[in-house]
Design an enzyme around this catalytic site. Structure first.
Site, PDB file in Angstrom:
ATOM      1  N   GLY A 185       1.090   8.165  20.907  1.00 21.51           N
ATOM      2  CA  GLY A 185       1.315   9.284  21.819  1.00 21.51           C
ATOM      3  C   GLY A 185       0.006   9.977  22.138  1.00 21.51           C
ATOM      4  N   SER A 189       2.706   9.204  14.488  1.00 17.51           N
ATOM      5  CA  SER A 189       1.343   9.554  14.918  1.00 17.51           C
ATOM      6  C   SER A 189       0.277   8.663  14.293  1.00 17.51           C
ATOM      7  CB  SER A 189       1.033  10.994  14.501  1.00 17.51           C
ATOM      8  OG  SER A 189       1.253  11.839  15.569  1.00 17.51           O
ATOM      9  N   ASN A 233       1.929   5.792  25.072  1.00 11.36           N
ATOM     10  CA  ASN A 233       2.997   6.607  25.665  1.00 11.36           C
ATOM     11  C   ASN A 233       2.355   7.911  26.129  1.00 11.36           C
ATOM     12  OD1 ASN A 233       5.243   8.044  26.372  1.00 11.36           O
ATOM     13  ND2 ASN A 233       6.130   8.144  24.311  1.00 11.36           N
ATOM     14  N   TRP A 234       2.096   7.996  27.428  1.00 15.91           N
ATOM     15  CA  TRP A 234       1.398   9.183  27.954  1.00 15.91           C
ATOM     16  C   TRP A 234       2.324  10.379  28.101  1.00 15.91           C
ATOM     17  CZ3 TRP A 234      -1.506   6.190  32.429  1.00 15.91           C
ATOM     18  CH2 TRP A 234      -2.579   5.482  31.866  1.00 15.91           C
ATOM     19  N   LYS A 235       3.605  10.148  27.894  1.00 19.23           N
ATOM     20  CA  LYS A 235       4.598  11.239  28.007  1.00 19.23           C
ATOM     21  C   LYS A 235       4.429  11.943  29.359  1.00 19.23           C
ATOM     22  CE  LYS A 235       4.841  11.367  23.025  1.00 19.23           C
ATOM     23  NZ  LYS A 235       5.021  12.103  21.789  1.00 19.23           N
ATOM     24  N   HIS A 255      13.461   7.038  22.484  1.00 23.65           N
ATOM     25  CA  HIS A 255      12.393   7.842  21.873  1.00 23.65           C
ATOM     26  C   HIS A 255      13.007   9.143  21.346  1.00 23.65           C
ATOM     27  CE1 HIS A 255       8.855  10.342  21.437  1.00 23.65           C
ATOM     28  NE2 HIS A 255       8.153   9.219  21.366  1.00 23.65           N
ATOM     29  N   GLU A 257       9.900   4.998  14.369  1.00 26.70           N
ATOM     30  CA  GLU A 257       9.201   6.275  14.529  1.00 26.70           C
ATOM     31  C   GLU A 257       9.898   7.355  13.716  1.00 26.70           C
ATOM     32  OE1 GLU A 257       9.125   8.035  18.433  1.00 26.70           O
ATOM     33  OE2 GLU A 257      11.293   8.129  18.447  1.00 26.70           O
TER      34      GLU A 257
HETATM   35  C1  PEP Z   1       5.335   9.177  19.726  1.00 26.42           C
HETATM   36  O1  PEP Z   1       5.810  10.069  20.415  1.00 26.42           O
HETATM   37  O2  PEP Z   1       5.907   8.078  19.562  1.00 26.42           O
HETATM   38  C2  PEP Z   1       4.068   9.431  19.045  1.00 26.42           C
HETATM   39  C3  PEP Z   1       3.608   8.558  18.177  1.00 26.42           C
HETATM   40  O3  PEP Z   1       3.457  10.573  19.404  1.00 26.42           O
HETATM   41  P1  PEP Z   1       2.139  11.154  18.746  1.00 26.42           P
HETATM   42  O4  PEP Z   1       1.164  10.026  18.614  1.00 26.42           O
HETATM   43  O5  PEP Z   1       1.679  12.200  19.698  1.00 26.42           O
HETATM   44  O6  PEP Z   1       2.532  11.681  17.418  1.00 26.42           O
END
Ligand code: PEP
Length: 260
Positions: free
Chosen positions: A239, A218, A12-14, A97, A169
């Site tokens: 992420g 994360s 997920n590159w956001k 999300h 999540e």
């Molecule tokens: C997410 O947004 O689902 C996520 C896992 O982000 P990050 O890895 O940056 O914590």
């Protein structure tokens, strides 16, 4: 023992990367990564990059996911993109999300409508659910997860439910949350157990065994293998660590080793 279900590693590159940067990333990743039938690597770039990447991507190697879309199929909704407009570019779409829920105030009704819109348009929704830090501290973890699962799947029939992927999540374990901290494997194992039990209650035991449940808190190159080893967890929604080619490749390698 390896799982009978596929393993998913999702980047997920956001709101990062221009279309040019996304294209360069994909080119480098394609040269480095070999996938297999049992390991699906999915890239979720910004909406603007979906069309160009869809022309570049080898769909036998990687798939694309939308990070967001509007649930109606067309109409006077300025600034929105319908899943019907992008469905030929993507195979998957992230829905619910925590950044959409809490920064953009998406309601359970919005999320249920998006899950249904994705299914209607032949796209696999990746439904994200998970409790906040406040809910966990107040002993409301189970009720929060159950409610989000129940609401998110509200309009989904027994026939379609195994087309949905669930990503657990915990919001307090996501890097964009203030004071984020890593989730313990035991907490994730409990959550996936709860998710499968609720799917079993709603749709039957066979469906609960079939449905894919990912970990969406994360992870990084060092922790990925440990999370992948949690029984019942079928992959990772990544992420921050997916923005750096080296760390994302290490996570994919960890998934491959886990499958061997
Ligand atoms: C997410 O947004 O689902 C996520 C896992 O982000 P990050 O890895 O940056 O914590």
């Amino acid at each position: 023992m390896t799982s009978p279900r596929k393993t998913y590693i999702i980047a997920n590159w956001k709101m990062n990367f221009t279309p040019g940067q996304a294209s360069l990333y994909l080119q480098r990743l394609s040269n480095r990564v070999q996938t297999s039938r049992d390991l699906q690597v999915i890239l979720a770039p910004s909406t603007i990059s979906l069309q160009p990447l869809s022309l570049q991507i080898n769909r036998r190697q990687f798939k694309l996911a939308a990070q967001n879309f509007y649930w109606r199929d067309f109409g006077p909704y300025t600034g929105e993109t319908a899943i019907s407009q992008i469905r030929s570019f993507v195979d998957y779409a992230i829905v619910g999300h925590s950044e959409r829920r809490y920064l953009f105030h998406e309601s359970e009704q919005d999320i249920a409508a998006k899950v249904a819109a994705a299914i209607r348009n032949g796209v696999t929704p990746i439904l994200c659910i998970g409790e906040t830090s406040f809910e966990r501290k107040n002993g409301e973890t189970k009720s929060a997860i159950s409610a989000q699962l129940h609401e998110g799947l509200h309009d989904i029939s027994a026939e379609d439910v195994d087309k949905v992927i669930i990503a657990y999540e915990p919001v307090w374990a996501i890097s964009s949350t203030k004071n984020a901290r890593p989730a313990k494997p035991a907490d994730i194992a409990d959550a996936q157990d709860l998710i499968r039990k609720q799917i079993a209650r709603l749709y039957g035991k066979a469906t609960a065994e079939k449905i894919s449940v990912l970990y969406g808190g994360s992870v990084n190159a060092d922790t990925a293998a440990g999370y992948l080893a949690i029984p019942g967890i079928d992959g990772l929604l990544v992420g921050d660590a997916s923005l750096v080619g080296d760390s994302f490749c290490s996570i994919i390698e960890a998934a491959k080793r886990y499958q061997e």
